[in-house]
Design a protein around this motif. Sequence first.
Motif, PDB file in Angstrom:
ATOM      1  N   LEU A  55     -33.617 -92.781 -37.083  1.00  0.00           N
ATOM      2  CA  LEU A  55     -34.579 -93.714 -37.693  1.00  0.00           C
ATOM      3  C   LEU A  55     -35.561 -92.963 -38.590  1.00  0.00           C
ATOM      4  O   LEU A  55     -35.892 -93.423 -39.687  1.00  0.00           O
ATOM      5  N   ILE A  56     -36.002 -91.799 -38.137  1.00  0.00           N
ATOM      6  CA  ILE A  56     -36.979 -91.037 -38.924  1.00  0.00           C
ATOM      7  C   ILE A  56     -36.347 -90.562 -40.237  1.00  0.00           C
ATOM      8  O   ILE A  56     -36.992 -90.543 -41.282  1.00  0.00           O
ATOM      9  N   ARG A  57     -35.037 -90.229 -40.183  1.00  0.00           N
ATOM     10  CA  ARG A  57     -34.377 -89.786 -41.428  1.00  0.00           C
ATOM     11  C   ARG A  57     -34.126 -90.951 -42.391  1.00  0.00           C
ATOM     12  O   ARG A  57     -34.173 -90.790 -43.590  1.00  0.00           O
ATOM     13  N   TRP A  58     -33.859 -92.126 -41.821  1.00  0.00           N
ATOM     14  CA  TRP A  58     -33.630 -93.295 -42.686  1.00  0.00           C
ATOM     15  C   TRP A  58     -34.945 -93.838 -43.261  1.00  0.00           C
ATOM     16  O   TRP A  58     -34.976 -94.468 -44.312  1.00  0.00           O
ATOM     17  N   PHE A  59     -36.038 -93.639 -42.527  1.00  0.00           N
ATOM     18  CA  PHE A  59     -37.326 -94.200 -42.966  1.00  0.00           C
ATOM     19  C   PHE A  59     -38.387 -93.105 -43.113  1.00  0.00           C
ATOM     20  O   PHE A  59     -39.409 -93.141 -42.427  1.00  0.00           O
TER      21      PHE A  59
END
Lengths: 44, 458
Positions: B146-150
Amino acid sequence: MIEVERPQHSIGFYLRLIGAWALVGVPLGWGVWQVIQRSLGLFH
Amino acid sequence: MSLLAFLDREHSLAGDDYSRWLVPPAALAIHLSIGQAYAFSVFNLPLSRSLGITQSVAGDWKLSTIGWVFSIAIVFLGLSAALFGSWLERVGPRKAMFVSAVCFGGGFEVGALGIASHQFWLLLLGYGVLGGIGLGIGYISPVTTLIRWFPDRPGMATGMAIMGFGGGAMIASPLSTMLMARFKTPTSTGVAPTFVVMGALYFAFMMFGVFSVRVPRPNWRPRLSQRAEQRRPFVITGNVTAGRAIRTPQFWLLWAVLCLNVTAGIGVLGQASPMIQEMFPGVISSGAAAGFVGLLSLANMGGRFFWSSLSDFIGRKAVYATFFLLGAALYSVVPRTGHMGNVALFVAGYVVILSMYGGGFATIPAYLRDMFGTIQVGAIHGRLLTAWSTAGILGPVLVNYIREYEIAHGVPKADAYTTTMYIMAGLLVVGFFCNLFVHRVDERHVTTEQPASITATA
């Protein structure tokens, strides 16, 4: 703000997106509704 | 393609027609399932009547014995999150989610066997150990992804998933009650078949997450993300490995921040029902107290999304400073509302407190990302969750023992919580200073290596 060209997506793309959110949203909404119904007793 | 190959990180790379907004539902499917753990207490009474059905008889498990199942599950949550964090970074979210689904769903099935055969060790092994491992791996599995996508909204993205963990109990509690009522017979409490069905349901639901999660392609960037990154001088530009992170003062300060924030909230959450009834004797019935507990669960869940999303705008440090200052003030003031007989103010105060308890859980992954970068944030998060296990023991012990001590020394029940609340306020003040001392990580900790998990995705 940077102006970007938005890509065109297929209907399937949007259906998949809506379906995925509905799949988790419906049970979560049901659970929240159960809690809200129970919480109403606090103010009666 | 074999199933094992399908689970590999290389086969979960996103295609061109994939939206990053499909990742939060995948993460929610996992967290809504494992959040069931918070509703385990609905099984306590029926499990204590496994043999007697209508009442406990000789040979039935005691409530104190059954309590070990949940405790062991939470211990294994913390242990597995800490131990499997680095493995998760290596194999990617899909395989980790699959293992979590197998362990969590399988834990129910093994537990059902234990209930049906009345073998407590089997229930402990199934739900406690196997299920606990599923909880730990499942809890941290979507965080890095999630952190890499957002990268522009890490607080909101991880908050959305972790909100699911708070919401899981809201689904599981009525669902378990309905299933037990459906399977109950004159010779069975219906818990064993309920476990079988829930294990299968959760496995299927978690598999939706397994199938729909994707990792971003190398060098993928979201549109307009530069806007968010330009105003973050506090955020590290490099990456720190998990092994290195635990040797920094920032990790231990954040460990204390999470531990103190959770300690303050968990003690209240566990005692919410008797607390409001004893604070307002004759005013609040047990049914109304159950409503209060429900409201606190909603606040816990809503706070996870609200505060973590707010942290993307005002920063993580400011959000935690708010938790500690506002929390300390509320813990000091709320007992007075009890003395004034003001139920609405009392409820409102605890709703805000519990929203910050949830917010503390949900904002910490983004805080870790700010401190240590993205490459091993899931593994670092897993290690930090030992603070949760510690708080899980510290919070209830503080509230229960201080209350018992006060009552034993002649303090009226309604006043017995006041001292506890002041101690909680004191803990939050300590947390405020821990948060204050958090500064940007020294550049000497930044890694120059390119581990497999970095080259695969960034």
